[in-house]
Design an enzyme around this catalytic site. Structure first.
Site, PDB file in Angstrom:
ATOM      1  N   THR A 190       4.439   4.492  -3.426  1.00  0.00           N
ATOM      2  CA  THR A 190       5.513   3.791  -4.148  1.00  0.00           C
ATOM      3  C   THR A 190       4.962   2.499  -4.735  1.00  0.00           C
ATOM      4  O   THR A 190       5.149   2.206  -5.926  1.00  0.00           O
ATOM      5  CB  THR A 190       6.699   3.490  -3.198  1.00  0.00           C
ATOM      6  OG1 THR A 190       6.979   4.657  -2.424  1.00  0.00           O
ATOM      7  CG2 THR A 190       7.933   3.082  -3.981  1.00  0.00           C
ATOM      8  N   THR A 219       0.850  -1.200   0.000  1.00  0.00           N
ATOM      9  CA  THR A 219       0.000   0.000   0.000  1.00  0.00           C
ATOM     10  C   THR A 219       0.884   1.248   0.000  1.00  0.00           C
ATOM     11  O   THR A 219       1.931   1.250   0.648  1.00  0.00           O
ATOM     12  CB  THR A 219      -0.890  -0.016   1.261  1.00  0.00           C
ATOM     13  OG1 THR A 219      -1.759  -1.142   1.157  1.00  0.00           O
ATOM     14  CG2 THR A 219      -1.728   1.244   1.395  1.00  0.00           C
ATOM     15  N   GLY A 257       3.361   1.830   7.983  1.00  0.00           N
ATOM     16  CA  GLY A 257       2.076   2.237   8.539  1.00  0.00           C
ATOM     17  C   GLY A 257       1.739   3.693   8.318  1.00  0.00           C
ATOM     18  O   GLY A 257       0.698   4.162   8.777  1.00  0.00           O
ATOM     19  N   GLY A 258       2.612   4.402   7.581  1.00  0.00           N
ATOM     20  CA  GLY A 258       2.314   5.800   7.260  1.00  0.00           C
ATOM     21  C   GLY A 258       0.970   5.933   6.551  1.00  0.00           C
ATOM     22  O   GLY A 258       0.254   6.912   6.730  1.00  0.00           O
ATOM     23  N   GLU A 293      -0.591  -5.385   6.053  1.00  0.00           N
ATOM     24  CA  GLU A 293       0.737  -5.513   5.430  1.00  0.00           C
ATOM     25  C   GLU A 293       1.577  -6.545   6.180  1.00  0.00           C
ATOM     26  O   GLU A 293       2.286  -7.342   5.568  1.00  0.00           O
ATOM     27  CB  GLU A 293       1.446  -4.156   5.424  1.00  0.00           C
ATOM     28  CG  GLU A 293       0.837  -3.179   4.428  1.00  0.00           C
ATOM     29  CD  GLU A 293       1.380  -1.765   4.545  1.00  0.00           C
ATOM     30  OE1 GLU A 293       1.275  -1.042   3.558  1.00  0.00           O
ATOM     31  OE2 GLU A 293       1.883  -1.386   5.608  1.00  0.00           O
ATOM     32  N   ASP A 318       6.191  -4.096  -1.315  1.00  0.00           N
ATOM     33  CA  ASP A 318       5.576  -3.102  -0.432  1.00  0.00           C
ATOM     34  C   ASP A 318       6.544  -1.938  -0.198  1.00  0.00           C
ATOM     35  O   ASP A 318       7.762  -2.090  -0.383  1.00  0.00           O
ATOM     36  CB  ASP A 318       5.184  -3.760   0.904  1.00  0.00           C
ATOM     37  CG  ASP A 318       4.059  -3.014   1.613  1.00  0.00           C
ATOM     38  OD1 ASP A 318       3.710  -1.894   1.185  1.00  0.00           O
ATOM     39  OD2 ASP A 318       3.535  -3.556   2.606  1.00  0.00           O
TER      40      ASP A 318
HETATM   41  C1  5RP Z   1       1.305   1.999   4.384  1.00  0.00           C
HETATM   42  C2  5RP Z   1       2.770   1.847   4.369  1.00  0.00           C
HETATM   43  C3  5RP Z   1       3.500   2.398   3.200  1.00  0.00           C
HETATM   44  O1  5RP Z   1       4.198   1.370   2.574  1.00  0.00           O
HETATM   45  C4  5RP Z   1       4.450   3.449   3.700  1.00  0.00           C
HETATM   46  O2  5RP Z   1       3.716   4.437   4.400  1.00  0.00           O
HETATM   47  C5  5RP Z   1       5.194   4.116   2.536  1.00  0.00           C
HETATM   48  O3  5RP Z   1       4.304   4.831   1.750  1.00  0.00           O
HETATM   49  P1  5RP Z   1       4.760   5.633   0.470  1.00  0.00           P
HETATM   50  O4  5RP Z   1       5.251   4.649  -0.529  1.00  0.00           O
HETATM   51  O5  5RP Z   1       3.515   6.371   0.049  1.00  0.00           O
HETATM   52  O6  5RP Z   1       5.836   6.602   0.888  1.00  0.00           O
HETATM   53  O7  5RP Z   1       3.372   1.280   5.239  1.00  0.00           O
HETATM   54  O8  5RP Z   1       0.759   1.528   5.575  1.00  0.00           O
END
Ligand code: 5RP
Length: 220
Positions: free
Chosen positions: A28, A25, A94-95, A102, A80
């Site tokens: 990226t 999620t 978890g951002g 996940e 991921d």
């Molecule tokens: C979501 C996540 C994402 O992988 C993480 O936050 C990185 O996100 P991004 O690719 O938008 O920087 O752990 O729960």
């Protein structure tokens, strides 16, 4: 963003016909799912398991076949993202609020390929506040107990309301400063009643691909 796209697309090169693929999620992983969608249109045959409703919807839009996690014994490769990756490939995730699904998907996966831009690579975890998923019941008490472990906690608010995960829970973002012992911290947080899980992923990643703004990648 170029650095995210190149890392994500590199990871897709590891996907082969017949594989079960975990879809992470975030912004990226978005590029990996887009690339997989293109490949499926050109004949790649895979089944995918999504780690969030957002990724599931994106996969559906792109015609990527989805399979329920209850129907499989293992996932070949999961791609991921991460919010931070340290030198030992421990992660903060978890951002985007999808840490629980996940982690479940990662735990079923033979390989977990982490795709990040250069800003996510750190020597020590902790600059990014650690997301912790907790049940709504008694969350104030749970939050207090977490803060006693030595952090400043903040209930995640989006659009003036508490953020709700795909599992119906809250997220508390915890600023610990430098995290010197991620494994011990992971255990301590998850021992607190009311905590569902936290965003520390301890040595689960099997590969890390870092993308740079100039379009180059380092495949670790
Ligand atoms: C979501 C996540 C994402 O992988 C993480 O936050 C990185 O996100 P991004 O690719 O938008 O920087 O752990 O729960």
């Amino acid at each position: 963003m170029e650095s995210k796209r190149v890392a994500a697309e590199k990871a897709v090169e590891y996907i082969r016909d017949g594989m079960v693929v975990g879809l992470g999620t975030g912004s990226t992983t978005y590029w990996a799912i887009q690339k997989l969608g293109q490949k499926v249109k050109s004949g790649l045959s895979i089944n995918a398991v999504a780690t969030s409703i957002n990724s599931e919807n994106l996969a559906k839009e792109l015609g990527i076949p989805l399979i329920s996690i209850s129907k499989i014994e293992e996932i070949d490769i999961t791609i991921d993202g991460a919010d931070e990756v340290d030198d030992e490939w421990n992660l903060i995730k978890g951002g985007g609020g999808a840490l629980l699904r996940e982690k479940i998907v990662a735990s079923f996966s033979n390989e977990l390929i982490i795709v990040v831009d250069e800003s996510k690579k750190v020597n020590r975890l902790g600059k990014f506040p650690l997301p912790v998923e907790l049940v709504k019941f008694g969350y104030e008490v749970t939050q207090k107990k977490i803060s006693k472990l030595g952090c400043v906690t903040k209930l995640r608010i989006v659009d003036n309301k508490p953020f709700i995960t795909d599992n119906g829970n809250y997220i508390v973002d915890c600023d610990f400063g430098n995290i010197d012992h991620p494994k011990d911290l992971h255990t301590a947080i998850n021992m607190i009643p009311g905590v569902v899980d936290n965003g520390l992923f301890i040595k689960i990643a099997t590969k890390v691909i870092v993308g740079y703004q100039d379009g180059s990648i380092v495949d670790l």
